[in-house]
Design a protein around this motif. Structure first.
Motif, PDB file in Angstrom:
ATOM      1  N   PHE A 111       3.758  -1.104  -5.939  1.00 21.12           N
ATOM      2  CA  PHE A 111       2.976  -0.123  -5.201  1.00 21.12           C
ATOM      3  C   PHE A 111       1.592  -0.088  -5.847  1.00 21.12           C
ATOM      4  O   PHE A 111       1.341   0.655  -6.793  1.00 21.12           O
ATOM      5  N   ALA A 112       0.698  -0.937  -5.327  1.00 20.33           N
ATOM      6  CA  ALA A 112      -0.597  -1.209  -5.954  1.00 20.33           C
ATOM      7  C   ALA A 112      -1.434   0.046  -6.148  1.00 20.33           C
ATOM      8  O   ALA A 112      -2.066   0.216  -7.200  1.00 20.33           O
ATOM      9  N   GLU A 113      -1.468   0.932  -5.178  1.00 18.25           N
ATOM     10  CA  GLU A 113      -2.259   2.154  -5.311  1.00 18.25           C
ATOM     11  C   GLU A 113      -1.727   3.034  -6.440  1.00 18.25           C
ATOM     12  O   GLU A 113      -2.498   3.651  -7.179  1.00 18.25           O
ATOM     13  N   ARG A 121      -3.660   4.312  -9.814  1.00 21.91           N
ATOM     14  CA  ARG A 121      -3.724   5.744 -10.133  1.00 21.91           C
ATOM     15  C   ARG A 121      -3.099   6.066 -11.484  1.00 21.91           C
ATOM     16  O   ARG A 121      -3.414   7.092 -12.077  1.00 21.91           O
ATOM     17  N   SER A 122      -2.193   5.231 -11.959  1.00 21.97           N
ATOM     18  CA  SER A 122      -1.431   5.537 -13.173  1.00 21.97           C
ATOM     19  C   SER A 122      -2.017   4.924 -14.428  1.00 21.97           C
ATOM     20  O   SER A 122      -1.428   5.042 -15.490  1.00 21.97           O
ATOM     21  N   THR A 123      -3.166   4.299 -14.319  1.00 25.76           N
ATOM     22  CA  THR A 123      -3.761   3.724 -15.513  1.00 25.76           C
ATOM     23  C   THR A 123      -4.238   4.838 -16.437  1.00 25.76           C
ATOM     24  O   THR A 123      -4.517   5.952 -16.003  1.00 25.76           O
ATOM     25  N   THR A 124      -4.307   4.528 -17.712  1.00 20.92           N
ATOM     26  CA  THR A 124      -4.753   5.485 -18.720  1.00 20.92           C
ATOM     27  C   THR A 124      -5.937   4.883 -19.460  1.00 20.92           C
ATOM     28  O   THR A 124      -6.273   3.710 -19.262  1.00 20.92           O
ATOM     29  N   ALA A 166       0.852  -1.183   0.000  1.00 18.97           N
ATOM     30  CA  ALA A 166       0.000   0.000   0.000  1.00 18.97           C
ATOM     31  C   ALA A 166       0.890   1.236   0.000  1.00 18.97           C
ATOM     32  O   ALA A 166       2.048   1.181   0.389  1.00 18.97           O
ATOM     33  N   GLY A 167       0.341   2.331  -0.438  1.00 16.73           N
ATOM     34  CA  GLY A 167       1.102   3.577  -0.400  1.00 16.73           C
ATOM     35  C   GLY A 167       2.021   3.728  -1.590  1.00 16.73           C
ATOM     36  O   GLY A 167       1.827   3.119  -2.629  1.00 16.73           O
TER      37      GLY A 167
END
Length: 146
Positions: A47-49, A53-56, A21-22
């Motif tokens: 870092f799964a979160e 967040r970085s998907t497009t 996480a984080g």
């Protein structure tokens, strides 16, 4: 983590993948996001979160996670100057352990990211799975793989 033998008796190798996480403490105050990293000789931290967040719109979390795992496994295998000798000059001198070939999963600055600064280079321009470029593949073959 305790060190384990690199290969089992069957000649198979194990890689531990930790989902955390984080975010990484190595992130540079919002200038660059680290999605994952290789730790030691056999561990990948994700870092799964940050991956979520970085998907497009063109790259979902499953594809991004897959590319990240292939990229970090490349580090563990010693690609691009991290243990395997280079069969041709393709190391990015400004990003140690990364490849200059843009269609390579080991490239740290793929044009695919369209301006995002993410510490992982992947190229899915052909729509296929992330892969190592011919230079990285040649390094793996010369090292006894593939």
């Amino acid at each position: 983590l305790p060190a384990l033998p690199a290969a089992s008796e069957e000649g198979r190798y194990a890689i531990d993948v930790l989902y955390l996480a984080g975010s990484s403490s190595a992130d540079e105050h919002g200038h660059e996001t680290q999605l994952g990293l290789s730790v030691g000789a056999r561990t990948i931290a994700v870092f799964a979160e940050e991956v979520r967040r970085s998907t497009t719109s063109s790259l979902g979390p499953v594809e991004l996670e897959g590319a990240l795992l292939v990229h970090e496994a490349g580090h563990l295998l010693g690609l691009v100057g991290l243990g395997l000798p280079l069969t041709a000059p393709h190391a990015d001198l400004t990003r140690p352990g990364h490849c200059v070939n843009s269609p390579c999963v080991m490239n740290a600055r793929s044009p695919f990211w369209s301006g995002q600064k993410i510490q992982l280079g992947i190229a899915l321009t052909g729509g296929g799975p992330p892969d190592f470029c011919p230079d990285c593949q040649a390094d793996l073959r010369a090292g006894g793989g593939l």
